[in-house]
Design an enzyme around this catalytic site. Structure first.
Site, short mmCIF file in Angstrom:
data_model
loop_
_atom_site.label_atom_id
_atom_site.label_comp_id
_atom_site.label_asym_id
_atom_site.label_seq_id
_atom_site.Cartn_x
_atom_site.Cartn_y
_atom_site.Cartn_z
CG ASP A 88 -0.31 -0.50 2.50
OD1 ASP A 88 0.94 -0.49 2.58
OD2 ASP A 88 -1.03 -0.89 3.42
CG ASP A 107 -9.09 -1.27 11.85
OD1 ASP A 107 -8.05 -1.92 11.56
OD2 ASP A 107 -9.48 -0.30 11.18
CG HIS A 122 -5.95 -2.03 8.96
ND1 HIS A 122 -6.10 -0.91 9.74
CD2 HIS A 122 -4.62 -2.19 8.83
CE1 HIS A 122 -4.92 -0.43 10.06
NE2 HIS A 122 -3.99 -1.19 9.52
CD GLU A 159 -8.89 1.06 7.66
OE1 GLU A 159 -9.13 0.31 8.63
OE2 GLU A 159 -8.06 1.98 7.70
C1 F6R Z 1 1.45 -1.38 6.24
C2 F6R Z 1 0.14 -1.97 6.34
C3 F6R Z 1 -0.67 -1.95 7.58
C4 F6R Z 1 0.12 -2.29 8.84
C5 F6R Z 1 -0.77 -2.25 10.08
C6 F6R Z 1 0.01 -2.53 11.36
O1 F6R Z 1 1.99 -1.53 4.94
O2 F6R Z 1 -0.30 -2.48 5.37
O3 F6R Z 1 -1.74 -2.86 7.45
O4 F6R Z 1 0.69 -3.57 8.69
O5 F6R Z 1 -1.39 -1.01 10.18
O6 F6R Z 1 0.92 -1.47 11.55
P1 F6R Z 1 2.02 -1.54 12.69
O7 F6R Z 1 2.99 -2.59 12.27
O8 F6R Z 1 2.65 -0.17 12.67
O9 F6R Z 1 1.32 -1.87 13.96
#
Ligand code: F6R
Length: 237
Positions: free
Chosen positions: A67, A136, A138, A143
């Site tokens: 992403d 959440d 995701h 989401e």
């Molecule tokens: C990042 C991504 C997100 C993160 C998620 C967890 O490329 O796709 O889904 O993996 O938000 O983020 P952290 O590792 O910062 O807790």
């Protein structure tokens, strides 16, 4: 599904890096699906260490990232392209031309999504996809919502995601409101999935995702249907 529970973040990172390194050794021109965020940083550091020690060669590796924020280009230090360059690509012998991140500056996000999915297909698909998980549920920036969305697409970020990611910006107001993310189709088509999670705060959503009902309200729950899912987590106090 294989679940490896580790005691520390360092151990989680080491175990995750082992799987990625094994993939690179097994198929030097493999396609790595990569994630950003705080969780994979230790994994990337470990891969860099093995590269520096002469044990890992990235020269033929290809990569696709999950992403990117809309509106940010790779020069912006909050962009995911910048993150990848900084934490991994600039530190190993990967050919930057073989690394791919969705274009956050695309004027037509729908066309960019289609381009990205075609690109992944042209590479022969993802061999191993690294995923973190949001509070959440995701994955990527898929989401919670009424349906799983299959292709790469633009999303409006959930307020809880904006809040969680504000720690990387000067303030929550600076967090972009939109992102382009690989969809659930692209993620599920990866031949292997490696989900990593760190911190006691992730335990509830991880349990819900892995053992609760499969629902788009918990996007990561779809991973239960993947035939080759490894979860490596350090989520116990
Ligand atoms: C990042 C991504 C997100 C993160 C998620 C967890 O490329 O796709 O889904 O993996 O938000 O983020 P952290 O590792 O910062 O807790």
């Amino acid at each position: 599904m294989k679940v490896i529970r580790t005691k520390t973040y360092e151990e989680m990172s080491y175990e995750a890096a082992k799987l990625l390194a094994a993939q690179i050794v097994l198929r030097p021109d493999c396609v790595l699906g990569l994630a950003t965020g705080s969780t994979p940083i230790g994994t990337y550091d470990q891969l860099v260490k093995w590269y520096e020690e002469g044990n890992l060669d990235f020269s033929a590796v290809r990569s696709v990232n999950l992403d990117e924020y809309c509106g940010l280009d790779g020069e912006n230090d909050q962009s995911y392209r910048y993150f990848m360059d900084h934490h991994l690509f600039n530190r190993v012998n990967i050919d930057k031309a073989n690394t791919n991140v969705p274009n956050g500056k695309a004027v037509d996000p729908e066309a960019e999504g289609a381009r990205y999915d075609e690109l992944i297909a042209s590479l022969g698909g993802v061999d191993i996809q690294v995923l973190g998980i949001g509070y959440d549920g995701h994955i990527g920036f898929n989401e919670p919502g009424p349906a799983f969305i299959k292709p790469t697409h633009m999303v409006e970020l959930d307020p809880s995601t904006i809040e969680a990611n504000a720690r990387f910006f000067a303030s929550a107001d600076d967090v972009p409101r939109q992102a382009i993310t690989m969809g659930m189709g692209g993620i599920m088509q990866a031949r292997k999935i490696l989900l990593i999670a760190n911190g006691a705060g992730k335990k509830d959503i991880l349990m819900k995702s892995l053992y609760g009902p499969i629902t788009p309200e918990v996007p990561a729950s779809l991973l239960q249907l993947h035939p080759d899912l490894t979860v490596i987590c350090a989520v116990d106090e």
